[in-house]
Enzyme design. Structure first.
Site, short mmCIF file in Angstrom:
data_model
loop_
_atom_site.label_atom_id
_atom_site.label_comp_id
_atom_site.label_asym_id
_atom_site.label_seq_id
_atom_site.Cartn_x
_atom_site.Cartn_y
_atom_site.Cartn_z
N LYS A 236 -27.20 -50.95 33.42
CA LYS A 236 -27.40 -49.40 34.07
C LYS A 236 -26.56 -49.59 35.31
O LYS A 236 -26.44 -48.59 35.89
CB LYS A 236 -29.01 -48.89 34.20
CG LYS A 236 -28.73 -48.91 32.59
CD LYS A 236 -30.42 -47.79 32.25
CE LYS A 236 -31.04 -47.63 30.99
NZ LYS A 236 -31.87 -46.70 30.58
N ASP B 36 -32.61 -40.60 32.27
CA ASP B 36 -34.10 -40.87 31.25
C ASP B 36 -35.06 -40.17 31.31
O ASP B 36 -35.73 -40.13 31.12
CB ASP B 36 -34.23 -42.14 31.52
CG ASP B 36 -33.44 -43.39 31.04
OD1 ASP B 36 -32.94 -43.20 29.80
OD2 ASP B 36 -32.87 -44.54 32.22
#
Ligand code: ATR
Length: 288
Positions: free
Chosen positions: A66, A103
């Site tokens: 990420k 997220d």
């Protein structure tokens, strides 16, 4: 032509994202395929380029890439900029790559939308100060909570994240959501309405050491982790008498739905997908 998407990570075999996106595509009538890519630990950028060069439209990015995706993106959404991590890459019409992070909004949608948690005025405890916790900072503060306490095994990391949160509040002019950080042991008797576990501790069955009395009567617990069995932190929530004990499966589906929205401008219904993952029927052929 059928558009192509995929999730990239290492390891990746366990990822539920292909199941989730296939279910979204079926339900919304979108013409797409969604695969999984085992990223080379030494050459994440190469794998992304190869996928895009072969006509790929977008990627979800998972552990451990990420932060590298954040570096790789040509442009970033504001929430990804703050998170320092990207879980959704989109190929723009001019071929450049846009990075976003869905997220945090996934967590807020699961708690608020699916379960009816009312954020404004609440006192929240965020346990953990790594990449996962950082991604939640802005989306949580934006909800209008009264206070956010960040507690971490390594106190310095919690203090650093709290400083970032306070900077964000000042920039946004938010009068709510005072942020402070500290060590786990400082929480004794400090009753929170919601405790979120954003540590990676539960992966090996371990648990952050939280003192007694840090959950308020009627408080909820939320574990970012999920699994086939009840997670260690969820068991802790049950032992503390939490009014609701939630794991991260709903967040997983909600972050996927937000990515789907970014790519396709269509919002899939998440409830049947969460239910299908929960009871294990998703991906199985319908009963005759
Ligand atoms: P992620 O991207 O998943 O957040 P990370 O950046 O490595 O991964 O952060 C892991 C988090 O879990 C940290 O907050 C870590 O605490 P430290 O900063 O003290 O290392 C926390 N963590 C991992 N194992 C833990 C354990 N057994 N008890 C308490 N906290 C733990």
């Amino acid at each position: 032509m059928t558009d192509r998407y995929a999730v990239i990570g290492n390891p990746i075999a366990h990822s539920k994202s292909p199941l989730i996106h296939a279910a979204f595509a079926r339900a919304t009538g979108q013409d797409l395929t969604y695969g999984r890519i085992l990223g080379d630990l030494a050459d994440f950028g190469g794998a992304v380029r190869r996928f895009l060069d072969s006509g790929g439209q977008g990627l979800n990015v998972t552990v451990p890439f990420k932060e590298q995706a954040w570096e790789l993106a040509d442009e970033l959404s504001p929430r990804a900029t703050i998170a320092g991590a990207v879980n959704t890459l989109t190929r723009l019409p001019d071929g450049r790559l846009r990075g976003d992070n869905t997220d945090g909004i996934g967590l807020v949608r699961d708690l608020g939308g699916n379960h009816g948690f009312v954020f404004p005025g609440r006192r929240l405890l965020l346990v953990g100060a790594g990449g996962a916790a950082k991604g939640l900072l802005e989306p949580l503060l934006e909800t209008g909570i009264a206070e956010l306490v960040i507690a971490n095994r390594t106190t310095g990391r919690a203090l650093a994240l709290a400083t970032l949160g306070e900077k964000l509040r000042a920039e946004q002019g938010w009068e709510w959501g005072k942020v402070r950080g500290g060590g786990l042991e400082e929480l004794e008797g400090d009753g929170f309405d919601l405790i979120i576990n954003a540590t990676s501790a539960g992966l090996d069955g371990a648990l952050p050491e939280l003192p007694e009395g840090c959950l308020a009567p009627g408080g909820w617990t939320y574990d970012l982790l999920y699994g086939d069995r009840v997670t260690a932190f969820c068991r802790w929530g049950q032992d503390q008498g939490a009014a609701r004990v939630l794991d991260g499966l709903g967040m997983l589906v909600e972050q996927a739905a937000e990515a789907f929205w970014l790519w396709r401008a269509v919002r899939p219904d998440t409830a049947p997908v969460i239910a299908g993952l929960r009871d294990g029927t998703l991906g199985l052929p319908a009963a005759p």
